[in-house]
Motif scaffolding. Structure first.
Motif, PDB file in Angstrom:
ATOM      1  N   GLY A  35       0.805  -1.211   0.000  1.00  0.00           N
ATOM      2  CA  GLY A  35       0.000   0.000   0.000  1.00  0.00           C
ATOM      3  C   GLY A  35       0.840   1.263   0.000  1.00  0.00           C
ATOM      4  O   GLY A  35       0.545   2.228  -0.717  1.00  0.00           O
ATOM      5  N   ALA A  36       1.915   1.252   0.785  1.00  0.00           N
ATOM      6  CA  ALA A  36       2.786   2.432   0.857  1.00  0.00           C
ATOM      7  C   ALA A  36       3.512   2.667  -0.459  1.00  0.00           C
ATOM      8  O   ALA A  36       3.636   3.807  -0.925  1.00  0.00           O
ATOM      9  CB  ALA A  36       3.788   2.260   1.997  1.00  0.00           C
ATOM     10  N   LEU A  37       4.010   1.595  -1.075  1.00  0.00           N
ATOM     11  CA  LEU A  37       4.725   1.726  -2.340  1.00  0.00           C
ATOM     12  C   LEU A  37       3.805   2.244  -3.448  1.00  0.00           C
ATOM     13  O   LEU A  37       4.172   3.147  -4.207  1.00  0.00           O
ATOM     14  CB  LEU A  37       5.324   0.379  -2.738  1.00  0.00           C
ATOM     15  CG  LEU A  37       6.522  -0.103  -1.907  1.00  0.00           C
ATOM     16  CD1 LEU A  37       6.873  -1.535  -2.287  1.00  0.00           C
ATOM     17  CD2 LEU A  37       7.719   0.815  -2.108  1.00  0.00           C
ATOM     18  N   VAL A  38       2.621   1.657  -3.541  1.00  0.00           N
ATOM     19  CA  VAL A  38       1.684   2.075  -4.587  1.00  0.00           C
ATOM     20  C   VAL A  38       1.214   3.504  -4.348  1.00  0.00           C
ATOM     21  O   VAL A  38       1.092   4.293  -5.294  1.00  0.00           O
ATOM     22  CB  VAL A  38       0.485   1.103  -4.642  1.00  0.00           C
ATOM     23  CG1 VAL A  38      -0.608   1.639  -5.556  1.00  0.00           C
ATOM     24  CG2 VAL A  38       0.943  -0.269  -5.119  1.00  0.00           C
ATOM     25  N   THR A  39       0.972   3.859  -3.092  1.00  0.00           N
ATOM     26  CA  THR A  39       0.547   5.225  -2.773  1.00  0.00           C
ATOM     27  C   THR A  39       1.640   6.232  -3.143  1.00  0.00           C
ATOM     28  O   THR A  39       1.354   7.301  -3.691  1.00  0.00           O
ATOM     29  CB  THR A  39       0.209   5.345  -1.284  1.00  0.00           C
ATOM     30  OG1 THR A  39      -0.839   4.421  -0.956  1.00  0.00           O
ATOM     31  CG2 THR A  39      -0.247   6.756  -0.944  1.00  0.00           C
ATOM     32  N   ALA A  40       2.897   5.889  -2.850  1.00  0.00           N
ATOM     33  CA  ALA A  40       4.005   6.785  -3.194  1.00  0.00           C
ATOM     34  C   ALA A  40       4.123   6.955  -4.711  1.00  0.00           C
ATOM     35  O   ALA A  40       4.312   8.073  -5.211  1.00  0.00           O
ATOM     36  CB  ALA A  40       5.304   6.237  -2.618  1.00  0.00           C
ATOM     37  N   ALA A  41       3.998   5.848  -5.443  1.00  0.00           N
ATOM     38  CA  ALA A  41       4.075   5.922  -6.905  1.00  0.00           C
ATOM     39  C   ALA A  41       2.921   6.742  -7.472  1.00  0.00           C
ATOM     40  O   ALA A  41       3.106   7.561  -8.387  1.00  0.00           O
ATOM     41  CB  ALA A  41       4.071   4.520  -7.500  1.00  0.00           C
ATOM     42  N   ALA A  42       1.726   6.530  -6.926  1.00  0.00           N
ATOM     43  CA  ALA A  42       0.569   7.310  -7.379  1.00  0.00           C
ATOM     44  C   ALA A  42       0.753   8.786  -7.069  1.00  0.00           C
ATOM     45  O   ALA A  42       0.352   9.656  -7.857  1.00  0.00           O
ATOM     46  CB  ALA A  42      -0.704   6.782  -6.714  1.00  0.00           C
ATOM     47  N   GLY A  43       1.385   9.085  -5.939  1.00  0.00           N
ATOM     48  CA  GLY A  43       1.659  10.481  -5.588  1.00  0.00           C
ATOM     49  C   GLY A  43       2.584  11.150  -6.595  1.00  0.00           C
ATOM     50  O   GLY A  43       2.394  12.326  -6.939  1.00  0.00           O
ATOM     51  N   ILE A  44       3.583  10.410  -7.077  1.00  0.00           N
ATOM     52  CA  ILE A  44       4.479  10.955  -8.104  1.00  0.00           C
ATOM     53  C   ILE A  44       3.702  11.261  -9.383  1.00  0.00           C
ATOM     54  O   ILE A  44       3.898  12.299 -10.023  1.00  0.00           O
ATOM     55  CB  ILE A  44       5.618   9.960  -8.391  1.00  0.00           C
ATOM     56  CG1 ILE A  44       6.519   9.824  -7.163  1.00  0.00           C
ATOM     57  CG2 ILE A  44       6.433  10.399  -9.610  1.00  0.00           C
ATOM     58  CD1 ILE A  44       7.570   8.744  -7.303  1.00  0.00           C
ATOM     59  N   ALA A  45       2.804  10.339  -9.759  1.00  0.00           N
ATOM     60  CA  ALA A  45       2.001  10.550 -10.966  1.00  0.00           C
ATOM     61  C   ALA A  45       1.098  11.772 -10.818  1.00  0.00           C
ATOM     62  O   ALA A  45       0.976  12.585 -11.753  1.00  0.00           O
ATOM     63  CB  ALA A  45       1.168   9.302 -11.250  1.00  0.00           C
ATOM     64  N   VAL A  46       0.472  11.910  -9.658  1.00  0.00           N
ATOM     65  CA  VAL A  46      -0.398  13.071  -9.423  1.00  0.00           C
ATOM     66  C   VAL A  46       0.423  14.356  -9.465  1.00  0.00           C
ATOM     67  O   VAL A  46      -0.007  15.363 -10.043  1.00  0.00           O
ATOM     68  CB  VAL A  46      -1.116  12.926  -8.066  1.00  0.00           C
ATOM     69  CG1 VAL A  46      -1.836  14.212  -7.697  1.00  0.00           C
ATOM     70  CG2 VAL A  46      -2.106  11.775  -8.112  1.00  0.00           C
ATOM     71  N   TRP A  47       1.613  14.317  -8.869  1.00  0.00           N
ATOM     72  CA  TRP A  47       2.488  15.491  -8.893  1.00  0.00           C
ATOM     73  C   TRP A  47       2.776  15.903 -10.338  1.00  0.00           C
ATOM     74  O   TRP A  47       2.724  17.090 -10.679  1.00  0.00           O
ATOM     75  CB  TRP A  47       3.794  15.171  -8.171  1.00  0.00           C
ATOM     76  CG  TRP A  47       4.878  16.167  -8.447  1.00  0.00           C
ATOM     77  CD1 TRP A  47       5.088  17.367  -7.830  1.00  0.00           C
ATOM     78  CD2 TRP A  47       5.909  16.055  -9.456  1.00  0.00           C
ATOM     79  NE1 TRP A  47       6.173  18.013  -8.394  1.00  0.00           N
ATOM     80  CE2 TRP A  47       6.693  17.231  -9.382  1.00  0.00           C
ATOM     81  CE3 TRP A  47       6.240  15.079 -10.395  1.00  0.00           C
ATOM     82  CZ2 TRP A  47       7.784  17.437 -10.224  1.00  0.00           C
ATOM     83  CZ3 TRP A  47       7.324  15.288 -11.239  1.00  0.00           C
ATOM     84  CH2 TRP A  47       8.082  16.452 -11.135  1.00  0.00           C
ATOM     85  N   GLY A  48       3.090  14.938 -11.193  1.00  0.00           N
ATOM     86  CA  GLY A  48       3.395  15.243 -12.578  1.00  0.00           C
ATOM     87  C   GLY A  48       2.231  15.904 -13.295  1.00  0.00           C
ATOM     88  O   GLY A  48       2.404  16.894 -14.018  1.00  0.00           O
ATOM     89  N   VAL A  49       1.043  15.373 -13.087  1.00  0.00           N
ATOM     90  CA  VAL A  49      -0.139  15.930 -13.760  1.00  0.00           C
ATOM     91  C   VAL A  49      -0.442  17.333 -13.246  1.00  0.00           C
ATOM     92  O   VAL A  49      -0.795  18.230 -14.022  1.00  0.00           O
ATOM     93  CB  VAL A  49      -1.348  14.993 -13.559  1.00  0.00           C
ATOM     94  CG1 VAL A  49      -2.614  15.642 -14.112  1.00  0.00           C
ATOM     95  CG2 VAL A  49      -1.104  13.658 -14.240  1.00  0.00           C
ATOM     96  N   VAL A  50      -0.291  17.544 -11.941  1.00  0.00           N
ATOM     97  CA  VAL A  50      -0.520  18.879 -11.372  1.00  0.00           C
ATOM     98  C   VAL A  50       0.473  19.887 -11.946  1.00  0.00           C
ATOM     99  O   VAL A  50       0.106  21.018 -12.299  1.00  0.00           O
ATOM    100  CB  VAL A  50      -0.417  18.838  -9.835  1.00  0.00           C
ATOM    101  CG1 VAL A  50      -0.413  20.249  -9.250  1.00  0.00           C
ATOM    102  CG2 VAL A  50      -1.581  18.041  -9.253  1.00  0.00           C
ATOM    103  N   VAL A  51       1.738  19.490 -12.052  1.00  0.00           N
ATOM    104  CA  VAL A  51       2.763  20.371 -12.626  1.00  0.00           C
ATOM    105  C   VAL A  51       2.379  20.778 -14.049  1.00  0.00           C
ATOM    106  O   VAL A  51       2.495  21.949 -14.438  1.00  0.00           O
ATOM    107  CB  VAL A  51       4.139  19.676 -12.622  1.00  0.00           C
ATOM    108  CG1 VAL A  51       5.130  20.418 -13.504  1.00  0.00           C
ATOM    109  CG2 VAL A  51       4.674  19.585 -11.200  1.00  0.00           C
ATOM    110  N   LEU A  52       1.909  19.821 -14.833  1.00  0.00           N
ATOM    111  CA  LEU A  52       1.526  20.116 -16.209  1.00  0.00           C
ATOM    112  C   LEU A  52       0.313  21.043 -16.264  1.00  0.00           C
ATOM    113  O   LEU A  52       0.253  21.937 -17.118  1.00  0.00           O
ATOM    114  CB  LEU A  52       1.232  18.810 -16.949  1.00  0.00           C
ATOM    115  CG  LEU A  52       2.445  17.917 -17.200  1.00  0.00           C
ATOM    116  CD1 LEU A  52       2.015  16.572 -17.777  1.00  0.00           C
ATOM    117  CD2 LEU A  52       3.431  18.603 -18.149  1.00  0.00           C
TER     118      LEU A  52
END
Length: 229
Positions: A35-52
């Motif tokens: 759960g922690a690993l997947v949540t961290a990876a999803a957080g990176i993806a969300v960060w990327g989309v927000v930046v864009l």
């Protein structure tokens, strides 16, 4: 210390001697959970989309009309999209391995694995620039993206039926999977005019996709945190 009649001293575990009992995992850092690993990876993806989204506030990409993939038109957009897609691919791979260890069926594990591969392909092969004709690379991106939206809801529903997901998490997984499936079906069907007529007939395609992305990420995280492993 207890002195036996044979003259041999036995160390007292409470005194920390050679015979002291060592708690499992003592001195070792526990590995991150699925759960922690997947949540961290999803957080990176969300960060990327927000930046864009922030970078496109000038109006270069319309968040209601254009899809997330169209941020490839921004300077550095392909790199950020690739990082976000790569993070999601890692999340899918971690989830597939954990589901397999948790006793999930082959179909669910295979769908999760293919989902991770499709996500990686979508990140490696960018879509065409807005208003530019699609090429082979863009076609790979689109078909991979379609599989990303179609495969995860089915995989999550299969997982929720098996032993890999805890009973307390199954309802949430099912609800999110059904919601993601309905949104994905509508989003994919809305692409038919693009394929047949060459132009979109649904003006809110980008807005629907962003809602769908949010549900997909939530489904991925909730499923990962609901696994028994």
């Amino acid at each position: 210390m207890d002195t036996r009649g044979d003259g041999v001293a036995e160390a007292d575990p409470e005194q920390g001697g050679p015979g002291a009992a060592v708690a499992p995992g003592a001195g070792m850092r526990a590995a991150p959970s699925t759960g922690a690993l997947v949540t961290a990876a999803a957080g990176i993806a969300v960060w990327g989309v927000v930046v864009l989204h922030v970078a496109a506030l000038s109006g270069a990409v319309d968040p209601v009309r254009h899809t997330v993939s169209d941020y490839v038109a921004l300077p550095g957009g392909q790199l950020v999209l690739g990082v976000a897609a790569g993070a999601m691919a890692v999340a899918g791979a971690v989830l597939a391995v954990a589901a397999h260890r948790g006793g999930a069926g082959r179909s669910a594990v295979a769908l999760l694995g293919s989902w991770a591969v499709a996500m990686a392909l979508a990140g490696i092969f960018p879509t065409n620039l807005p208003d530019a004709p699609p090429d082979v690379v863009a076609a790979v991106h689109r078909y991979a993206g379609a599989w990303v939206f179609a495969a995860l809801p089915v995989a999550a529903l299969l997982l929720a039926r098996g032993p890999a997901v805890r009973e307390s998490a199954r309802r949430a997984v099912r609800v999110l999977a059904v919601l993601a499936g309905v949104l994905a079906a509508g989003f994919l069907l809305a692409h038919l005019p693009i394929v047949v007529l060459g132009s979109p007939a649904f003006p809110l395609l980008g807005g629907v996709e962003r809602v769908l992305y949010g549900v997909v990420i939530a489904l991925l995280v909730v499923t990962a945190r609901g696994l028994r492993t």
